[in-house]
Scaffold this motif. Sequence first.
Motif, short mmCIF file in Angstrom:
data_model
loop_
_atom_site.label_atom_id
_atom_site.label_comp_id
_atom_site.label_asym_id
_atom_site.label_seq_id
_atom_site.Cartn_x
_atom_site.Cartn_y
_atom_site.Cartn_z
N TYR A 1 40.62 28.43 36.25
CA TYR A 1 39.49 29.29 36.60
C TYR A 1 38.41 29.14 35.54
O TYR A 1 38.71 29.13 34.34
CB TYR A 1 39.90 30.77 36.68
N SER A 2 37.18 29.05 35.98
CA SER A 2 36.03 29.05 35.09
C SER A 2 34.95 29.90 35.75
O SER A 2 34.52 29.61 36.87
CB SER A 2 35.52 27.62 34.86
N ARG A 3 34.56 30.98 35.09
CA ARG A 3 33.62 31.93 35.66
C ARG A 3 32.29 31.25 35.96
O ARG A 3 31.71 30.58 35.10
CB ARG A 3 33.41 33.07 34.68
N ASP B 1 33.47 39.03 39.32
CA ASP B 1 33.79 37.93 40.24
C ASP B 1 35.08 38.28 40.97
O ASP B 1 36.15 38.34 40.35
CB ASP B 1 33.95 36.62 39.46
N GLU C 1 36.85 36.47 42.71
CA GLU C 1 37.75 35.31 42.67
C GLU C 1 38.49 35.18 41.34
O GLU C 1 39.39 34.35 41.20
CB GLU C 1 36.97 34.03 42.95
N ALA C 2 38.10 35.95 40.34
CA ALA C 2 38.70 35.84 39.00
C ALA C 2 40.13 36.37 39.02
O ALA C 2 40.43 37.36 39.70
CB ALA C 2 37.88 36.63 37.99
N ARG D 1 44.73 33.17 30.01
CA ARG D 1 43.46 33.71 30.49
C ARG D 1 42.68 34.28 29.32
O ARG D 1 43.25 34.99 28.49
CB ARG D 1 43.70 34.79 31.53
N ALA E 1 39.66 36.76 28.49
CA ALA E 1 38.78 37.80 29.04
C ALA E 1 37.62 38.07 28.09
O ALA E 1 37.72 37.87 26.88
CB ALA E 1 39.58 39.08 29.26
N ALA F 1 36.91 41.22 32.00
CA ALA F 1 36.96 40.26 33.11
C ALA F 1 37.29 38.88 32.56
O ALA F 1 36.83 38.49 31.49
CB ALA F 1 35.62 40.23 33.84
N VAL F 2 38.09 38.13 33.28
CA VAL F 2 38.48 36.79 32.85
C VAL F 2 37.29 35.83 32.98
O VAL F 2 36.61 35.79 34.00
CB VAL F 2 39.68 36.27 33.66
N ALA F 3 37.06 35.09 31.90
CA ALA F 3 35.98 34.11 31.89
C ALA F 3 36.50 32.69 32.08
O ALA F 3 35.81 31.83 32.63
CB ALA F 3 35.24 34.18 30.55
#
Length: 141
Positions: free
Chosen positions: A5-7, A16, A18-19, A57, A59, A70-72
Motif C-alpha cells: 500500500y502507498s497512500r 483513504d 482503501e488504506a 505498516r 502510520a 492513518a497508514v501511509a
Amino acid sequence: MIITYSRPDTIGHDVDPEAPAADLDPTGATCDASTYDVGGVPWRCTRRPGHTDDEHRAAFELHGDGPAGAVAFAWRYEHGGAGYGPSSPEPVHTVIVTVTFPEAAGTGVDAERIAADVLSNFWECDHDHVRVDVTSSTAAA
C-alpha cells in the motif's frame, strides 16, 4: 520488499478508505521494522509489536502529511510468511566457508569483493539483516 500500500498523493488529509488498518498498540509500542520506498523515503513500521502476519505498516503521526493514525505506506518481505524480517523469531542460518591456499596462489584475493559477492545472493532490501565477516590469516603449513 513488496509494497502492499502507498497512500495516493492526491487525497491530501482525507482518509483513504482503501488504506489498511493501522493496527496501533494502545501503549504506543511499535514493531519498528524499517525500509525505504522506491523514492528513497524511509519508513518505520508503527504496528503493534508481534503482529502475526508479515505486513508492516507505517502510520502518520500527529501533524504529518496525512491524517494522524492513518497508514501511509505498507510493505512485506519477499520471503513472506508471518514473523519474517528484522524482528523474526525464525532461526538464523549460518554458512561457513573456509578457503585454504598457498600464499603465492592468493594474488588478487580481495576481502571486500568477497563480501560483496556474498551479499549479491540476497535481496538488496535485506542487506541490513545479513552479516558477512571475511577474515584472512597466514599460518605455517
